[in-house]
Scaffold this active site. Sequence first.
Site, PDB file in Angstrom:
ATOM      1  CB  CYS A   1      -0.922   0.020   1.215  1.00 44.83           C
ATOM      2  SG  CYS A   1      -2.161  -1.246   1.141  1.00 44.83           S
ATOM      3  CB  ILE A   2       2.814   2.991   2.684  1.00 42.93           C
ATOM      4  CG1 ILE A   2       1.830   2.571   3.785  1.00 42.93           C
ATOM      5  CG2 ILE A   2       3.299   4.405   2.935  1.00 42.93           C
ATOM      6  CD1 ILE A   2       0.590   3.415   3.911  1.00 42.93           C
TER       7      ILE A   2
END
Length: 421
Positions: free
Chosen positions: A260-261
């Site tokens: 994600c990040i």
Amino acid sequence: MKRIGVVGLGYVGLPLAMEFCRKNLPVFGLEVDETRVRQLRRGRSYVSDVASSELAGFARKGLFTASADDRGLSACDAVLVCVQTPLRKTKEPDLGRIVAAMETIARRPRLGRLVVVESTVFPGATEEVVLPILSRGGRKLGRDFFLAFSPERVDPGNSRYTISNTPKVVGGVDAESTRRAVALYERIVARVVPVSSARTAEMAKLLENSFRAVNIALVNEMAQSCRRLGVDVWEILAAAATKPFGFMPFQPGPGIGGHCIPKDPQLLTWKLKLLNFEPRFIQLATAINGGMPAYVVERIGGLLNRLRKPLRGSRVLLLGVAYKAGTSDYRESPALDIMQLLIEAGAQVSYHDAFVPRLRLAGKAFSSRPLTAAALRRADCVAITTAHAGVDYARVARAARAVFDARNATAGISRRNVETL
Ligand SMILES: NC(=O)c1ccc[n+]([C@@H]2O[C@H](COP(=O)([O-])OP(=O)(O)OC[C@H]3O[C@@H](n4cnc5c(N)ncnc54)[C@H](O)[C@@H]3O)[C@@H](O)[C@H]2O)c1
């Protein structure tokens, strides 16, 4: 709502499926990976947040079925899509799995079905990519199907905030789709937050993750700045965090990882570049966070230098390769970059991670070493890259010859050869 379909039973899809089962709603899980399907059918969970006993119980009651055969989708009144949405090497979004999932759903139609995209996508993807696929063959939004985007906010390893007590943002491509998606999620989530469109919900997710990436980068830069100033970043963070308003603590570390990040801000960047706009904050954060593994390796080199040892030939043991504590997920983990850089410098690298028994890196297989006193003594340097709960870091700091602590797991232990980020 009679039956829910979940497409993609990974870190997001499997916990989501379990949440519906807990509310006695039957779930059909479609998963293309047959090994995963076999494991699920044996009642074995491969996601750390899902207990095998609960999974097996739902399967026995007939509440949960996993299959690689998509025929079961025909009976599903709502289908939630949780497949991966990676980046290509060129940093362009790869929506291939979303497209494949939607084509499968379209092949198994059901009148009035609600389809929800949970995978993270660039703003506009639900309307621009998904809607045309579901509309093929003259199918009409609002009659044949409904379509919404609702970003998953699962935080692997977080037992305080789970699916049911984390508010869920929902945006439909039309008002009726929003209404139906809200009604569905209200069955499992305490607070559902409707927004005006799917695009708004998509952008909200990217803001959340860009916010994390940028703040982590700021604090990583602070860590490097504090070192130059001869002050302790951890002490400064603890002091600043006493401010009860206007400050939110983030922790420095060896970089960012997971599915994600590191990826989500790039989805936004890609879309904005198409609109002739350069999001500079994101680019800067990407550069700072991406430089952290090299910074850690440089610091390990400095620590070994104090012991009169070159990196080449030194034995370096990494503690933790998962991208964060409490998960087995090591995708994009900065620990892998650190491993790779150390290997390139000629170090002999091994790792310990109770969550990740095996991994492959640059075509080579590695397996987790037991964390014994002998293993600590053998290593010239131990680098703490993921601070999992349950590891006695004080013992590590005492037993090892040199410790580089990128996660501040050994806080408070003063020893000549312990260095923290
Ligand atoms: N992991 C997280 O913490 C997290 C948090 C929030 C959002 N997300 C987003 O959620 C999405 C899923 O992430 P994940 O971590 O669960 O990925 P994952 O790789 O763990 O799971 C995805 C699963 O989908 C399966 N799959 C792929 N194509 C399929 C198809 N056509 N039909 C059926 N199954 C298919 C894969 O085999 C895999 O098991 C991504 O977009 C991610 O960015 C992830």
